[in-house]
Design a protein around this motif. Structure first.
Motif, PDB file in Angstrom:
ATOM      1  N   GLU A  16       0.831  -1.211   0.000  1.00 40.00           N
ATOM      2  CA  GLU A  16       0.000   0.000   0.000  1.00 40.00           C
ATOM      3  C   GLU A  16       0.866   1.262   0.000  1.00 40.00           C
ATOM      4  OE1 GLU A  16      -3.594   0.310  -0.121  1.00 40.00           O
ATOM      5  OE2 GLU A  16      -3.099  -1.654  -0.935  1.00 40.00           O
ATOM      6  N   ALA A  17       1.978   1.205   0.728  1.00 38.42           N
ATOM      7  CA  ALA A  17       2.860   2.378   0.806  1.00 38.42           C
ATOM      8  C   ALA A  17       3.470   2.669  -0.570  1.00 38.42           C
ATOM      9  CB  ALA A  17       3.954   2.133   1.842  1.00 38.42           C
ATOM     10  N   ILE A  18       3.887   1.615  -1.257  1.00 40.39           N
ATOM     11  CA  ILE A  18       4.492   1.822  -2.596  1.00 40.39           C
ATOM     12  C   ILE A  18       3.423   2.309  -3.572  1.00 40.39           C
ATOM     13  CG2 ILE A  18       5.688   0.712  -4.531  1.00 40.39           C
ATOM     14  CD1 ILE A  18       6.947  -1.243  -2.493  1.00 40.39           C
ATOM     15  N   LYS A  19       2.245   1.683  -3.495  1.00 39.55           N
ATOM     16  CA  LYS A  19       1.127   2.074  -4.366  1.00 39.55           C
ATOM     17  C   LYS A  19       0.797   3.561  -4.172  1.00 39.55           C
ATOM     18  CE  LYS A  19      -2.175  -1.261  -4.676  1.00 39.55           C
ATOM     19  NZ  LYS A  19      -3.425  -1.896  -4.212  1.00 39.55           N
ATOM     20  N   ASP A  20       0.786   3.966  -2.931  1.00 38.00           N
ATOM     21  CA  ASP A  20       0.483   5.349  -2.585  1.00 38.00           C
ATOM     22  C   ASP A  20       1.503   6.309  -3.215  1.00 38.00           C
ATOM     23  OD1 ASP A  20      -1.204   7.071  -0.961  1.00 38.00           O
ATOM     24  OD2 ASP A  20       0.632   7.518   0.161  1.00 38.00           O
ATOM     25  N   ARG A  21       2.774   5.931  -3.153  1.00 41.66           N
ATOM     26  CA  ARG A  21       3.815   6.798  -3.743  1.00 41.66           C
ATOM     27  C   ARG A  21       3.666   6.860  -5.259  1.00 41.66           C
ATOM     28  NH1 ARG A  21       9.704   6.294  -2.208  1.00 41.66           N
ATOM     29  NH2 ARG A  21       9.587   8.379  -3.104  1.00 41.66           N
ATOM     30  N   ILE A  22       3.235   5.752  -5.869  1.00 41.27           N
ATOM     31  CA  ILE A  22       3.030   5.749  -7.334  1.00 41.27           C
ATOM     32  C   ILE A  22       1.836   6.633  -7.672  1.00 41.27           C
ATOM     33  CG2 ILE A  22       2.407   4.324  -9.344  1.00 41.27           C
ATOM     34  CD1 ILE A  22       3.979   2.011  -8.039  1.00 41.27           C
ATOM     35  N   LYS A  24       0.579   9.096  -6.025  1.00 44.44           N
ATOM     36  CA  LYS A  24       0.868  10.519  -5.783  1.00 44.44           C
ATOM     37  C   LYS A  24       1.891  11.081  -6.765  1.00 44.44           C
ATOM     38  CE  LYS A  24      -0.222  10.974  -0.897  1.00 44.44           C
ATOM     39  NZ  LYS A  24       0.264  10.279   0.299  1.00 44.44           N
ATOM     40  N   GLY A  25       2.486  10.196  -7.578  1.00 43.97           N
ATOM     41  CA  GLY A  25       3.465  10.658  -8.562  1.00 43.97           C
ATOM     42  C   GLY A  25       4.861  10.849  -7.972  1.00 43.97           C
ATOM     43  N   ARG A  76       0.636   4.553 -16.168  1.00 47.55           N
ATOM     44  CA  ARG A  76      -0.733   4.460 -15.655  1.00 47.55           C
ATOM     45  C   ARG A  76      -1.652   3.957 -16.751  1.00 47.55           C
ATOM     46  NH1 ARG A  76      -1.948   7.503 -11.041  1.00 47.55           N
ATOM     47  NH2 ARG A  76      -4.059   6.732 -11.357  1.00 47.55           N
ATOM     48  N   LYS A  77      -2.604   3.112 -16.388  1.00 42.28           N
ATOM     49  CA  LYS A  77      -3.559   2.635 -17.390  1.00 42.28           C
ATOM     50  C   LYS A  77      -4.561   3.731 -17.734  1.00 42.28           C
ATOM     51  CE  LYS A  77      -3.408  -2.213 -16.179  1.00 42.28           C
ATOM     52  NZ  LYS A  77      -4.154  -3.412 -15.851  1.00 42.28           N
ATOM     53  N   ILE A  78      -4.992   3.742 -18.976  1.00 41.55           N
ATOM     54  CA  ILE A  78      -6.056   4.651 -19.370  1.00 41.55           C
ATOM     55  C   ILE A  78      -7.373   4.084 -18.851  1.00 41.55           C
ATOM     56  CG2 ILE A  78      -7.395   5.342 -21.402  1.00 41.55           C
ATOM     57  CD1 ILE A  78      -4.794   5.973 -22.756  1.00 41.55           C
ATOM     58  N   GLU A  79      -8.134   4.925 -18.175  1.00 45.50           N
ATOM     59  CA  GLU A  79      -9.421   4.466 -17.652  1.00 45.50           C
ATOM     60  C   GLU A  79     -10.511   4.873 -18.616  1.00 45.50           C
ATOM     61  OE1 GLU A  79      -9.965   5.789 -13.642  1.00 45.50           O
ATOM     62  OE2 GLU A  79      -8.132   4.804 -12.976  1.00 45.50           O
ATOM     63  N   GLN A  80     -11.105   3.887 -19.241  1.00 49.17           N
ATOM     64  CA  GLN A  80     -12.097   4.170 -20.274  1.00 49.17           C
ATOM     65  C   GLN A  80     -13.501   3.882 -19.747  1.00 49.17           C
ATOM     66  OE1 GLN A  80     -11.688   5.425 -23.429  1.00 49.17           O
ATOM     67  NE2 GLN A  80     -13.901   5.395 -23.445  1.00 49.17           N
ATOM     68  N   PRO A  81     -14.323   4.917 -19.582  1.00 48.17           N
ATOM     69  CA  PRO A  81     -15.697   4.645 -19.140  1.00 48.17           C
ATOM     70  C   PRO A  81     -16.467   3.916 -20.234  1.00 48.17           C
ATOM     71  CG  PRO A  81     -15.257   7.022 -19.231  1.00 48.17           C
ATOM     72  CD  PRO A  81     -14.106   6.338 -19.876  1.00 48.17           C
ATOM     73  N   LEU A  82     -17.381   3.068 -19.808  1.00 45.82           N
ATOM     74  CA  LEU A  82     -18.145   2.297 -20.797  1.00 45.82           C
ATOM     75  C   LEU A  82     -19.529   2.891 -21.022  1.00 45.82           C
ATOM     76  CD1 LEU A  82     -17.162  -1.336 -19.821  1.00 45.82           C
ATOM     77  CD2 LEU A  82     -16.677  -0.171 -21.963  1.00 45.82           C
ATOM     78  N   THR A  83     -19.708   4.115 -20.570  1.00 49.86           N
ATOM     79  CA  THR A  83     -21.060   4.683 -20.631  1.00 49.86           C
ATOM     80  C   THR A  83     -21.363   5.432 -21.921  1.00 49.86           C
ATOM     81  OG1 THR A  83     -20.052   6.082 -18.967  1.00 49.86           O
ATOM     82  CG2 THR A  83     -21.940   4.797 -18.292  1.00 49.86           C
ATOM     83  N   GLY A  84     -20.397   6.152 -22.478  1.00 53.85           N
ATOM     84  CA  GLY A  84     -20.687   6.968 -23.660  1.00 53.85           C
ATOM     85  C   GLY A  84     -20.223   6.303 -24.939  1.00 53.85           C
TER      86      GLY A  84
END
Ligand code: 16G
Length: 240
Positions: A16-22, A24-25, A76-84
């Motif tokens: 979680e600590a490493i994830k958090d640093r990623i 936050k950039g 970072r992965k692109i987050e693609q909404p599936l709604t539009g």
């Protein structure tokens, strides 16, 4: 940062600590992470525990391993909404990325029975078949094969489609895109897909098939897209 008296497992705290640093950039894409030994010394924990945290982060796509070189922060992965019902061009521009297309082929061919029935045209009727690598800021994201009835969409050219197919439909032909149905499946890249997407053969991909209709239920396109699973995730909100 690590609390050894906590009931939360140490590997999970480190993860979680490493994830958090990623997130936050503080650790940037492409940056090397400290080695297992360095983490173990830093927190006075065992290398086994560090390895467990690192493996979890590799599996969830936050970091990747390079044989003999260590672990690095993933893009970072692109987050693609599936709604539009949006186009690739719109999706990338909305994120401040520059879309581009590389043509593998563009031709008019006689429709196979499967394509003809999905486009509601006669078998062997003329269809455009276009294969495009879709890029965002010069990084290949998806490989798309699109079939469109040539009698419905007049005047489509490689040059037009290298900008935006949907823009041509709506802004030039003044047709209204109505709805689409889409399927998403997991698969692994074959050698051609791997080559075009600049990934290793066998890498995970998302196989998407979209059938798009104009208003009035006229079939507009049949599209098979192959998306890089390391760069894309799809998001949907659900209500109950
Ligand atoms: C998206 C669509 C595709 C459509 C294209 C038009 C998926 C899976 N596919 O890539 O069906 O043909 O956009 O893009 O989302 P364009 O207007 O940029 O050419």
């Amino acid at each position: 940062m690590i609390n050894k008296n906590s009931p939360i497992p140490i590997y999970y705290q480190l993860e979680e600590a490493i994830k958090d640093r990623i997130e936050k950039g503080e650790l940037k894409p492409g940056e090397a992470l400290p080695s297992e030994r360095e983490y173990a010394e830093m927190y006075n924990i065992s290398r086994m525990t560090v390895r467990q945290a690192i493996t979890q982060l590799v599996n969830s796509g936050y970091i990747y391993r390079l044989q003999g070189k260590g672990t690095f922060v993933a893009e970072r992965k692109i987050e693609q909404p599936l709604t539009g019902l949006t186009s690739f061009t719109e999706d990338m521009e909305a994120r401040g990325l520059t879309p581009a297309s590389q043509f593998i082929s563009f031709s008019i061919i006689p429709a196979s029975q499967a394509i003809a029935s999905q486009l509601s045209i006669q078998e062997y009727g003329p269809v455009y078949e276009m294969k495009r690598v879709r890029l965002a800021d010069d990084v290949p994201m998806a490989l798309e094969t699109t079939y469109i009835s040539a009698n419905l969409v007049k005047g489509l050219t490689e040059e037009i489609a290298s900008r935006s197919f949907y823009a041509y439909i709506e802004e030039h032909l003044k047709l209204k895109i109505g709805h689409a149905s889409q399927q998403i499946e997991a698969a692994s890249a074959d050698s051609a897909e791997a080559l075009h997407l600049k990934i290793k053969k066998g890498s995970p991909i998302l196989l998407i098939q979209r059938n798009t209709f104009l208003e009035g239920d006229v079939p507009l396109e049949v599209v098979k897209s192959v998306y890089r699973a390391d760069r894309y995730k799809f998001m949907i909100n659900m209500k109950r």
